[in-house]
Design a protein around this motif. Structure first.
Motif, PDB file in Angstrom:
ATOM      1  N   LYS A 183      -9.733  11.995  -0.959  1.00 48.72           N
ATOM      2  CA  LYS A 183     -10.777  12.113  -1.978  1.00 48.72           C
ATOM      3  C   LYS A 183     -11.737  13.258  -1.689  1.00 48.72           C
ATOM      4  O   LYS A 183     -12.473  13.700  -2.554  1.00 48.72           O
ATOM      5  CB  LYS A 183     -11.553  10.799  -2.072  1.00 48.72           C
ATOM      6  CG  LYS A 183     -10.761   9.684  -2.738  1.00 48.72           C
ATOM      7  CD  LYS A 183     -11.619   8.458  -2.966  1.00 48.72           C
ATOM      8  CE  LYS A 183     -10.828   7.376  -3.684  1.00 48.72           C
ATOM      9  NZ  LYS A 183     -11.644   6.172  -3.917  1.00 48.72           N
ATOM     10  N   GLU A 224     -11.042  13.635  -8.372  1.00 49.95           N
ATOM     11  CA  GLU A 224     -11.118  12.213  -8.686  1.00 49.95           C
ATOM     12  C   GLU A 224     -10.593  12.001 -10.105  1.00 49.95           C
ATOM     13  O   GLU A 224     -10.855  12.780 -11.015  1.00 49.95           O
ATOM     14  CB  GLU A 224     -12.572  11.758  -8.584  1.00 49.95           C
ATOM     15  CG  GLU A 224     -12.727  10.264  -8.660  1.00 49.95           C
ATOM     16  CD  GLU A 224     -14.175   9.851  -8.469  1.00 49.95           C
ATOM     17  OE1 GLU A 224     -14.455   8.650  -8.581  1.00 49.95           O
ATOM     18  OE2 GLU A 224     -15.008  10.740  -8.206  1.00 49.95           O
ATOM     19  N   ASP A 225      -9.853  10.932 -10.278  1.00 47.99           N
ATOM     20  CA  ASP A 225      -9.247  10.652 -11.576  1.00 47.99           C
ATOM     21  C   ASP A 225     -10.280  10.014 -12.494  1.00 47.99           C
ATOM     22  O   ASP A 225     -10.420   8.792 -12.554  1.00 47.99           O
ATOM     23  CB  ASP A 225      -8.042   9.725 -11.389  1.00 47.99           C
ATOM     24  CG  ASP A 225      -7.268   9.540 -12.678  1.00 47.99           C
ATOM     25  OD1 ASP A 225      -7.476  10.335 -13.608  1.00 47.99           O
ATOM     26  OD2 ASP A 225      -6.466   8.587 -12.768  1.00 47.99           O
TER      27      ASP A 225
END
Length: 281
Positions: free
Chosen positions: A35, A40-41
């Motif tokens: 991360k 980040e999704d």
């Protein structure tokens, strides 16, 4: 010889487990820290264009355009509103990026006429991720109108928020225009949109005519069949004819409503064309 083979086997097994443990630790470290360097999704958050949003007591609005000029770090949003602002209220805007929610971005209303707004957002970060534009509605106070001359704005409240996303926002240069140039552009767009609406209404009216013609043909066929039917069959056929005639009446009412809507829009087009002529004088 057997002892040597056993020793080599133990050594190979030890190496295997050491390698497996190393790969496990490496994989855990990679996924545990991914991360830090992987995006980040985050779900796309984009207010739909050309869709009317109902704010109930606070009116309605439609986002017509939202563009982003990457070179100028600026956005331009065109809003068509209905019933949000009146003689007692004022509408202004504030903007923030997802990357820095505590810092408001400078906003500027470059066009405000007939409940149409063009808003500029300045100093947009290169990696803004998502931008939120808030609608702030404030009351005007007329208590001191004749003593100080200025209207006081109070009770500012956020009535709605719209969003754009860096992954889907339209990127294009935003040219610097004055009020008249904006007015000409918007008037032309409103005329074109109204004429498209008239074409759609006329197409629906033609389709309604076709349906009415088909229903009348069906009625004629049913009435022709009456001569060869029993009394009970005739009662059923006459009931079918009655229902079909009711359907024609419903379609005729729909057609009249379409005609009335088209007439209203044509009157709007005439007013817009007069405004367009005045702007070009």
């Amino acid at each position: 010889m057997d002892k040597k083979k056993k020793k080599n086997l133990k050594l190979n097994m030890s190496n295997f487990y050491i390698t497996l443990a190393f790969l496990f630790i490496l994989g855990f470290g990679f996924f545990g820290t991914s991360k830090l360097f992987m995006a980040e999704d985050i779900p796309i958050n984009q207010t739909e264009l050309n869709e009317e949003y109902d704010l109930r007591a606070n009116g309605k609005f439609t986002v017509k355009e939202w563009s982003y000029d990457k070179e100028e770090n600026m956005m331009e949003i065109t809003l068509v509103t209905n019933g949000i602002e009146d003689y007692m209220t004022m509408l202004d805007f504030t903007a923030v990026s997802r990357e820095n929610l505590s810092a408001e971005l400078p906003t500027e209303v470059v066009y405000d006429e007939s409940e149409i707004y063009i808003v500029h957002i300045h100093e947009v970060p290169k990696d803004f991720n998502q931008i939120a534009l808030r609608f702030n509605k404030g009351e005007k106070s007329y208590d001191e109108l004749f003593t100080e001359g200025d209207l006081e704005e109070k009770q500012n409240q956020v009535i709605s928020t719209i969003y754009t996303d860096q992954r889907v926002v339209k990127e294009e240069p935003i040219t610097d225009r004055n009020f008249t140039e904006y007015a000409k552009e918007i008037t032309s767009e409103l005329i074109a949109e109204a004429e498209r609406d008239i074409e759609k209404l006329e197409e629906k009216s033609r389709m309604t005519d076709d349906v009415i013609v088909d229903i009348r043909k069906e009625i004629e066929q049913l009435q022709a069949d009456l001569l060869y039917q029993t009394l009970d069959e005739q009662v059923e056929t006459n009931n079918d004819v009655f229902q079909l005639k009711k359907r024609i009446e419903d379609y005729e009412r729909d057609k009249q409503a379409l005609s009335d809507d088209a007439k209203t829009i044509r009157a709007k087009v005439e007013r817009l064309k007069q405004k367009q002529y005045d702007l070009n004088i």
